[in-house]
Design an enzyme around this catalytic site. Sequence first.
Site, short mmCIF file in Angstrom:
data_model
loop_
_atom_site.label_atom_id
_atom_site.label_comp_id
_atom_site.label_asym_id
_atom_site.label_seq_id
_atom_site.Cartn_x
_atom_site.Cartn_y
_atom_site.Cartn_z
N GLY A 296 0.79 -1.30 -0.08
CA GLY A 296 0.04 0.15 -0.21
C GLY A 296 0.80 1.28 -0.01
O GLY A 296 2.07 1.23 -0.69
N HIS A 297 0.47 2.08 0.61
CA HIS A 297 1.10 3.59 0.71
C HIS A 297 2.47 3.24 1.44
O HIS A 297 3.44 3.88 0.80
CB HIS A 297 0.26 4.63 1.71
CG HIS A 297 -1.04 4.92 1.01
ND1 HIS A 297 -2.01 4.10 1.59
CD2 HIS A 297 -1.31 5.90 -0.06
CE1 HIS A 297 -3.14 4.89 0.49
NE2 HIS A 297 -2.74 5.85 -0.10
N VAL A 298 2.53 2.53 2.48
CA VAL A 298 3.85 2.30 3.09
C VAL A 298 4.76 1.50 2.29
O VAL A 298 6.01 1.86 2.04
CB VAL A 298 3.57 1.95 4.53
CG1 VAL A 298 4.99 1.61 5.20
CG2 VAL A 298 2.87 3.02 5.63
N ASN B 209 -6.04 -6.30 12.22
CA ASN B 209 -4.41 -6.80 11.78
C ASN B 209 -3.93 -7.95 12.31
O ASN B 209 -2.99 -8.67 12.01
CB ASN B 209 -3.54 -5.60 12.01
CG ASN B 209 -3.52 -4.55 10.80
OD1 ASN B 209 -4.30 -4.88 9.76
ND2 ASN B 209 -3.00 -3.33 11.16
N ILE C 69 6.41 -3.06 10.11
CA ILE C 69 6.02 -1.68 10.11
C ILE C 69 4.63 -1.51 10.58
O ILE C 69 3.91 -0.73 11.31
CB ILE C 69 6.22 -0.87 8.65
CG1 ILE C 69 7.51 -0.88 8.26
CG2 ILE C 69 5.47 0.47 8.82
CD1 ILE C 69 7.89 0.10 6.84
N ASN D 67 0.96 -1.58 12.48
CA ASN D 67 0.49 -1.22 13.53
C ASN D 67 -0.69 -1.81 14.03
O ASN D 67 -1.42 -2.65 13.28
CB ASN D 67 -0.04 0.30 13.52
CG ASN D 67 0.91 1.26 13.79
OD1 ASN D 67 1.71 1.21 14.48
ND2 ASN D 67 1.06 2.54 12.80
N ARG E 127 11.44 12.29 14.68
CA ARG E 127 10.63 13.44 14.88
C ARG E 127 11.01 14.42 15.88
O ARG E 127 11.08 15.51 15.91
CB ARG E 127 8.98 13.07 15.01
CG ARG E 127 8.49 12.55 13.84
CD ARG E 127 6.90 11.98 13.93
NE ARG E 127 6.49 11.54 12.75
CZ ARG E 127 5.62 10.57 12.59
NH1 ARG E 127 5.28 9.90 13.71
NH2 ARG E 127 5.05 10.26 11.50
N HIS F 203 4.93 2.81 20.61
CA HIS F 203 4.66 3.53 19.24
C HIS F 203 3.42 3.77 18.88
O HIS F 203 2.38 3.40 18.98
CB HIS F 203 5.12 2.83 18.06
CG HIS F 203 4.95 3.57 16.68
ND1 HIS F 203 5.29 4.78 16.43
CD2 HIS F 203 3.90 3.34 15.72
CE1 HIS F 203 4.62 5.10 15.23
NE2 HIS F 203 4.11 4.49 15.05
N1 LIG Z 1 5.52 1.94 12.48
C1 LIG Z 1 5.22 3.12 12.11
O1 LIG Z 1 5.86 4.03 12.44
C2 LIG Z 1 3.97 3.38 10.91
C3 LIG Z 1 4.13 4.48 10.37
C4 LIG Z 1 3.06 4.75 9.21
C5 LIG Z 1 2.21 3.70 8.94
N2 LIG Z 1 2.33 2.17 9.79
C6 LIG Z 1 1.56 1.22 9.41
O2 LIG Z 1 1.95 0.68 8.26
C7 LIG Z 1 0.56 -0.27 7.83
C8 LIG Z 1 0.40 0.21 6.28
O3 LIG Z 1 -0.05 1.61 6.09
P1 LIG Z 1 -0.42 1.78 4.63
O4 LIG Z 1 -0.91 3.04 4.67
O5 LIG Z 1 0.47 1.48 3.56
O6 LIG Z 1 -1.90 1.04 4.24
P2 LIG Z 1 -2.36 0.57 2.97
O7 LIG Z 1 -3.85 0.32 3.30
O8 LIG Z 1 -2.40 1.70 2.14
O9 LIG Z 1 -1.94 -0.59 2.50
C9 LIG Z 1 -1.94 -1.85 3.16
C10 LIG Z 1 -1.70 -2.79 2.21
O10 LIG Z 1 -1.50 -4.13 2.83
C11 LIG Z 1 -2.10 -5.26 2.11
N3 LIG Z 1 -2.59 -6.48 2.86
C12 LIG Z 1 -3.80 -6.49 3.19
N4 LIG Z 1 -3.68 -7.73 4.08
C13 LIG Z 1 -2.71 -8.28 3.77
C14 LIG Z 1 -2.18 -9.59 3.80
N5 LIG Z 1 -2.79 -10.57 4.56
N6 LIG Z 1 -0.94 -9.93 3.22
C15 LIG Z 1 -0.24 -9.12 2.79
N7 LIG Z 1 -0.61 -7.77 2.50
C16 LIG Z 1 -1.76 -7.55 2.92
C17 LIG Z 1 -3.28 -4.60 1.23
O11 LIG Z 1 -3.68 -5.02 0.07
C18 LIG Z 1 -2.68 -3.15 0.92
O12 LIG Z 1 -1.78 -3.18 -0.38
C19 LIG Z 1 -0.46 0.23 8.84
O13 LIG Z 1 -0.71 -0.67 9.48
C20 LIG Z 1 -0.06 1.59 9.22
O14 LIG Z 1 -0.65 1.88 10.65
C21 LIG Z 1 3.39 2.11 10.55
#
Ligand SMILES: NC(=O)c1ccc[n+]([C@@H]2O[C@H](COP(=O)([O-])OP(=O)(O)OC[C@H]3O[C@@H](n4cnc5c(N)ncnc54)[C@H](O)[C@@H]3O)[C@@H](O)[C@H]2O)c1
Length: 318
Positions: free
Chosen positions: A12-14, A100, A123, A125, A155, A179
């Site tokens: 996804g985005h991350v 999750n 990564i 959450n 940060r 976190h």
């Molecule tokens: N730790 C940190 O500092 C931090 C910072 C930013 C975001 N995050 C976390 O990163 C995670 C991802 O965020 P995002 O914005 O990319 O979300 P997103 O919704 O854009 O992307 C999530 C992706 O995960 C995929 N996915 C779903 N189920 C799956 C599975 N069983 N196996 C493999 N892939 C699967 C989805 O298809 C999607 O492409 C979130 O949990 C967010 O909270 C953590």
Amino acid sequence: MRTQKLAIIGLGHVGSSVLATAVQTELFGEIVLIDPRDHVAFGEGLDQTHAGGLLSRKNITIYAGSYGDVADANIIIIAATHVYPNGEIPADRQDLLTENLPIIHEIMKNIVRHTQTAMLIFITNPADTIIHIAASYDYPRNLLLSTGTMLDSSRLRQLLGQRYQVDPKAISAYMMGEHGYAAFPVLSHLTIGGIAYEQLSDYFPEIPLLTAEEIKEKVVQAAYDVFETKNGVTNVAVAQSAIDIARCVLLDEKSIYPVSVPMSEYEYGFSGRCAYSVPCILGKDGVEKKLLVTLNEWEKEKLAEAVTSIRHSIALTE
Ligand SMILES: NC(=O)c1ccc[n+]([C@@H]2O[C@H](COP(=O)([O-])OP(=O)(O)OC[C@H]3O[C@@H](n4cnc5c(N)ncnc54)[C@H](O)[C@@H]3O)[C@@H](O)[C@H]2O)c1
């Protein structure tokens, strides 16, 4: 001869930012992308591959694959998360847990089936609960961590760098604990150019010294300044954090980063198992040493609050 191989789970985005950052580092010759939305993994790989004809780019193999492809990966970065309809992403990271939890179980079951040697960098959450769950699998403890408060710590340094008009890298400082809302700055070990925090007024008399509580609030809020303006997404800085960890492990750099790791009751004396961020030495053997730094009374109190918060989240998984 083998090249270094990265697997990214969740595109996804991350995950796509992790991919973009990984490509720029030129650390990896092969990158495999895994996502149940096959077309997303395929498309992200294709988009990056299309840049391969540019002179600035190294000739890297990037492809959408499956769990069999993680067998020879050196690094696996997990950014999978439940996709919320209409982008209605909960602001509290703990609220991501219910959705999750099965995702992390599925991912860990698949990983342990194929490898016991890759460094796993989570990564997803809620970061601390996720690493606690991952650590319940038969996988070497030293080879799993969550980026935890690494991003919060960046940060913190950025915030103080701006306040004191110095390069954030001249600041040695980190956040510990959860976190999330219960992250806290460890001012008792913070230095700017070697100057202890409480002595900063001698050097910068014009800048009022913030209290630990004020700094904590500002750093925690910083995540929401991005979350609220980017429609629930924070992706760039965390991707860089994950790749910095990957580089540290691959090059055996022995850098010290605050990351979330499984913690036993013998560490800081909280009964029962938990997972939270402490500064760790990272190298070719993953988490090589946890630095259980001495905390002042306020920091001990905040760590206890963080453990209580994470425990509450862990209890929901049992
Ligand atoms: N730790 C940190 O500092 C931090 C910072 C930013 C975001 N995050 C976390 O990163 C995670 C991802 O965020 P995002 O914005 O990319 O979300 P997103 O919704 O854009 O992307 C999530 C992706 O995960 C995929 N996915 C779903 N189920 C799956 C599975 N069983 N196996 C493999 N892939 C699967 C989805 O298809 C999607 O492409 C979130 O949990 C967010 O909270 C953590």
